[in-house]
Scaffold this motif. Structure first.
Motif, PDB file in Angstrom:
ATOM      1  N   GLY A  66      68.011  13.348  55.327  1.00 48.75           N
ATOM      2  CA  GLY A  66      68.173  14.718  54.835  1.00 48.75           C
ATOM      3  C   GLY A  66      69.236  15.450  55.592  1.00 48.75           C
ATOM      4  N   LEU A  67      69.232  16.768  55.403  1.00 46.76           N
ATOM      5  CA  LEU A  67      70.195  17.663  56.047  1.00 46.76           C
ATOM      6  C   LEU A  67      69.503  18.384  57.194  1.00 46.76           C
ATOM      7  CD1 LEU A  67      72.913  19.204  56.134  1.00 46.76           C
ATOM      8  CD2 LEU A  67      71.914  20.784  54.446  1.00 46.76           C
ATOM      9  N   VAL A  68      70.126  18.374  58.355  1.00 46.71           N
ATOM     10  CA  VAL A  68      69.550  19.025  59.527  1.00 46.71           C
ATOM     11  C   VAL A  68      70.670  19.662  60.338  1.00 46.71           C
ATOM     12  CG1 VAL A  68      69.668  16.927  60.935  1.00 46.71           C
ATOM     13  CG2 VAL A  68      67.967  18.685  61.474  1.00 46.71           C
ATOM     14  N   GLN A  69      70.352  20.730  61.033  1.00 45.41           N
ATOM     15  CA  GLN A  69      71.355  21.365  61.892  1.00 45.41           C
ATOM     16  C   GLN A  69      71.502  20.602  63.200  1.00 45.41           C
ATOM     17  OE1 GLN A  69      70.134  25.474  62.330  1.00 45.41           O
ATOM     18  NE2 GLN A  69      71.440  26.088  60.625  1.00 45.41           N
ATOM     19  N   ALA A  70      72.642  20.739  63.795  1.00 40.92           N
ATOM     20  CA  ALA A  70      72.884  20.110  65.091  1.00 40.92           C
ATOM     21  C   ALA A  70      71.802  20.541  66.086  1.00 40.92           C
ATOM     22  CB  ALA A  70      74.263  20.482  65.611  1.00 40.92           C
ATOM     23  N   GLY A  71      71.326  19.564  66.853  1.00 35.78           N
ATOM     24  CA  GLY A  71      70.241  19.823  67.787  1.00 35.78           C
ATOM     25  C   GLY A  71      68.869  19.563  67.219  1.00 35.78           C
ATOM     26  N   GLY A  72      68.795  19.365  65.917  1.00 34.47           N
ATOM     27  CA  GLY A  72      67.530  19.135  65.256  1.00 34.47           C
ATOM     28  C   GLY A  72      67.084  17.685  65.329  1.00 34.47           C
ATOM     29  N   SER A  73      65.975  17.413  64.635  1.00 35.96           N
ATOM     30  CA  SER A  73      65.378  16.082  64.661  1.00 35.96           C
ATOM     31  C   SER A  73      65.048  15.619  63.252  1.00 35.96           C
ATOM     32  CB  SER A  73      64.083  16.095  65.489  1.00 35.96           C
ATOM     33  OG  SER A  73      64.331  16.464  66.820  1.00 35.96           O
ATOM     34  N   LEU A  74      65.027  14.302  63.088  1.00 32.64           N
ATOM     35  CA  LEU A  74      64.582  13.658  61.866  1.00 32.64           C
ATOM     36  C   LEU A  74      63.903  12.363  62.235  1.00 32.64           C
ATOM     37  CD1 LEU A  74      67.555  13.889  59.309  1.00 32.64           C
ATOM     38  CD2 LEU A  74      65.316  14.959  59.073  1.00 32.64           C
ATOM     39  N   ARG A  75      62.966  11.930  61.392  1.00 24.97           N
ATOM     40  CA  ARG A  75      62.366  10.616  61.578  1.00 24.97           C
ATOM     41  C   ARG A  75      62.582   9.797  60.320  1.00 24.97           C
ATOM     42  NH1 ARG A  75      56.258   8.391  62.781  1.00 24.97           N
ATOM     43  NH2 ARG A  75      55.933   8.925  60.595  1.00 24.97           N
ATOM     44  N   LEU A  76      63.257   8.688  60.484  1.00 24.98           N
ATOM     45  CA  LEU A  76      63.466   7.760  59.382  1.00 24.98           C
ATOM     46  C   LEU A  76      62.352   6.727  59.382  1.00 24.98           C
ATOM     47  CD1 LEU A  76      67.300   7.088  59.659  1.00 24.98           C
ATOM     48  CD2 LEU A  76      66.108   8.959  58.495  1.00 24.98           C
ATOM     49  N   SER A  77      61.982   6.326  58.196  1.00 22.62           N
ATOM     50  CA  SER A  77      60.944   5.315  58.042  1.00 22.62           C
ATOM     51  C   SER A  77      61.468   4.189  57.166  1.00 22.62           C
ATOM     52  CB  SER A  77      59.701   5.940  57.408  1.00 22.62           C
ATOM     53  OG  SER A  77      58.697   4.973  57.200  1.00 22.62           O
ATOM     54  N   ARG A 106      68.337   9.707  72.891  1.00 16.20           N
ATOM     55  CA  ARG A 106      68.157  10.645  71.771  1.00 16.20           C
ATOM     56  C   ARG A 106      67.357  10.007  70.628  1.00 16.20           C
ATOM     57  NH1 ARG A 106      72.357  12.423  68.901  1.00 16.20           N
ATOM     58  NH2 ARG A 106      73.649  10.541  69.199  1.00 16.20           N
ATOM     59  N   PHE A 107      67.525   8.727  70.425  1.00 12.98           N
ATOM     60  CA  PHE A 107      66.854   8.017  69.339  1.00 12.98           C
ATOM     61  C   PHE A 107      65.802   7.069  69.916  1.00 12.98           C
ATOM     62  CE2 PHE A 107      70.548   8.017  66.011  1.00 12.98           C
ATOM     63  CZ  PHE A 107      70.682   9.390  66.169  1.00 12.98           C
ATOM     64  N   THR A 108      64.722   6.895  69.164  1.00 11.96           N
ATOM     65  CA  THR A 108      63.674   5.963  69.563  1.00 11.96           C
ATOM     66  C   THR A 108      63.259   5.134  68.352  1.00 11.96           C
ATOM     67  OG1 THR A 108      62.833   7.502  71.228  1.00 11.96           O
ATOM     68  CG2 THR A 108      61.382   5.708  70.551  1.00 11.96           C
ATOM     69  N   ILE A 109      63.308   3.830  68.515  1.00 15.84           N
ATOM     70  CA  ILE A 109      62.871   2.929  67.455  1.00 15.84           C
ATOM     71  C   ILE A 109      61.472   2.433  67.776  1.00 15.84           C
ATOM     72  CG2 ILE A 109      63.901   0.876  68.520  1.00 15.84           C
ATOM     73  CD1 ILE A 109      64.547  -0.117  65.664  1.00 15.84           C
ATOM     74  N   SER A 110      60.646   2.301  66.739  1.00 14.54           N
ATOM     75  CA  SER A 110      59.283   1.804  66.922  1.00 14.54           C
ATOM     76  C   SER A 110      58.868   1.074  65.650  1.00 14.54           C
ATOM     77  CB  SER A 110      58.323   2.950  67.240  1.00 14.54           C
ATOM     78  OG  SER A 110      58.297   3.892  66.183  1.00 14.54           O
ATOM     79  N   ARG A 111      57.771   0.329  65.769  1.00 12.19           N
ATOM     80  CA  ARG A 111      57.285  -0.377  64.588  1.00 12.19           C
ATOM     81  C   ARG A 111      55.766  -0.362  64.571  1.00 12.19           C
ATOM     82  NH1 ARG A 111      59.840  -6.072  64.636  1.00 12.19           N
ATOM     83  NH2 ARG A 111      58.556  -6.365  62.768  1.00 12.19           N
ATOM     84  N   ASP A 112      55.233  -0.386  63.372  1.00 14.06           N
ATOM     85  CA  ASP A 112      53.796  -0.429  63.154  1.00 14.06           C
ATOM     86  C   ASP A 112      53.516  -1.651  62.299  1.00 14.06           C
ATOM     87  OD1 ASP A 112      51.176  -0.132  62.257  1.00 14.06           O
ATOM     88  OD2 ASP A 112      51.316   2.051  62.209  1.00 14.06           O
ATOM     89  N   MET A 122      64.914  10.470  65.592  1.00 14.96           N
ATOM     90  CA  MET A 122      66.228  10.937  66.027  1.00 14.96           C
ATOM     91  C   MET A 122      66.116  12.382  66.493  1.00 14.96           C
ATOM     92  SD  MET A 122      68.600   9.288  63.019  1.00 14.96           S
ATOM     93  CE  MET A 122      67.942  10.362  61.760  1.00 14.96           C
ATOM     94  N   SER A 123      66.542  12.631  67.707  1.00 15.47           N
ATOM     95  CA  SER A 123      66.485  13.976  68.274  1.00 15.47           C
ATOM     96  C   SER A 123      67.865  14.368  68.781  1.00 15.47           C
ATOM     97  CB  SER A 123      65.474  14.014  69.419  1.00 15.47           C
ATOM     98  OG  SER A 123      64.193  13.619  68.982  1.00 15.47           O
ATOM     99  N   SER A 124      68.020  15.653  69.067  1.00 18.32           N
ATOM    100  CA  SER A 124      69.300  16.182  69.554  1.00 18.32           C
ATOM    101  C   SER A 124      70.454  15.682  68.683  1.00 18.32           C
ATOM    102  CB  SER A 124      69.529  15.771  71.012  1.00 18.32           C
ATOM    103  OG  SER A 124      68.489  16.231  71.835  1.00 18.32           O
ATOM    104  N   LEU A 125      70.275  15.790  67.400  1.00 18.87           N
ATOM    105  CA  LEU A 125      71.268  15.256  66.471  1.00 18.87           C
ATOM    106  C   LEU A 125      72.589  16.002  66.564  1.00 18.87           C
ATOM    107  CD1 LEU A 125      68.893  14.543  63.505  1.00 18.87           C
ATOM    108  CD2 LEU A 125      70.434  12.866  64.528  1.00 18.87           C
ATOM    109  N   LYS A 126      73.662  15.253  66.348  1.00 14.98           N
ATOM    110  CA  LYS A 126      75.014  15.776  66.425  1.00 14.98           C
ATOM    111  C   LYS A 126      75.724  15.543  65.087  1.00 14.98           C
ATOM    112  CE  LYS A 126      75.224  14.216  71.235  1.00 14.98           C
ATOM    113  NZ  LYS A 126      75.954  13.370  72.213  1.00 14.98           N
ATOM    114  N   PRO A 127      76.746  16.332  64.792  1.00 12.46           N
ATOM    115  CA  PRO A 127      77.491  16.075  63.554  1.00 12.46           C
ATOM    116  C   PRO A 127      78.012  14.643  63.468  1.00 12.46           C
ATOM    117  CG  PRO A 127      78.033  18.233  64.391  1.00 12.46           C
ATOM    118  CD  PRO A 127      77.159  17.581  65.428  1.00 12.46           C
ATOM    119  N   GLY A 128      78.334  14.050  64.595  1.00 13.82           N
ATOM    120  CA  GLY A 128      78.812  12.675  64.624  1.00 13.82           C
ATOM    121  C   GLY A 128      77.773  11.645  64.224  1.00 13.82           C
TER     122      GLY A 128
END
Length: 123
Positions: A10-21, A67-73, A83-89
């Motif tokens: 999705g769309l998030v502002q810089a510094g924000g977080s997202l979790r991909l599944s 900034r990123f952490t991978i995990s599995r269930d 994903m945390s502290s996201l940057k435009p890059g």
């Protein structure tokens, strides 16, 4: 065969977080190393993070370490990328990847791909 389906982009502002599944189907999912790659517009698909089949070992590209952490269930046949502290890059299409043997650090070595999910980080 393994089928992979990503979600959570999705769309998030810089510094924000997202979790991909990444939801995996296939009875042998739990023996596969899994990973995430990303592809920015006009650039190659590159390694982001990976996790061993046991979940005991994780690997990260330098720019996402801390900034990123991978995990599995294993019970849910899912892999996550927090994903945390996201940057435009970090803006890119993120792809889930699975390997039959060892962790792949190059896209050409990956055995199975998901369809990708868009992550856009605004400044």
């Amino acid at each position: 065969q393994v089928q992979l389906v990503e979600s959570g982009g999705g769309l998030v502002q810089a510094g924000g977080s997202l979790r991909l599944s990444c939801a995996a189907s296939g009875r042998i999912f739990r023996i596969y190393p899994m990973g995430w790659f990303r592809q920015a517009p006009g650039k190659e698909r590159v390694f982001v993070a990976a996790i061993s089949s046991s979940g005991d070992n994780t690997y990260y590209e330098d720019s996402v370490k801390g900034r990123f952490t991978i995990s599995r269930d294993g019970a849910k046949n899912r892999v996550y990328l927090q994903m945390s502290s996201l940057k435009p890059g970090d803006t890119a299409v993120y792809y889930c990847a699975a390997d039959r043997n060892t962790v792949s650090y190059y896209a050409s070595d990956v055995d199975y791909w998901g369809q990708g999910t868009q992550v856009t980080v605004s400044s």
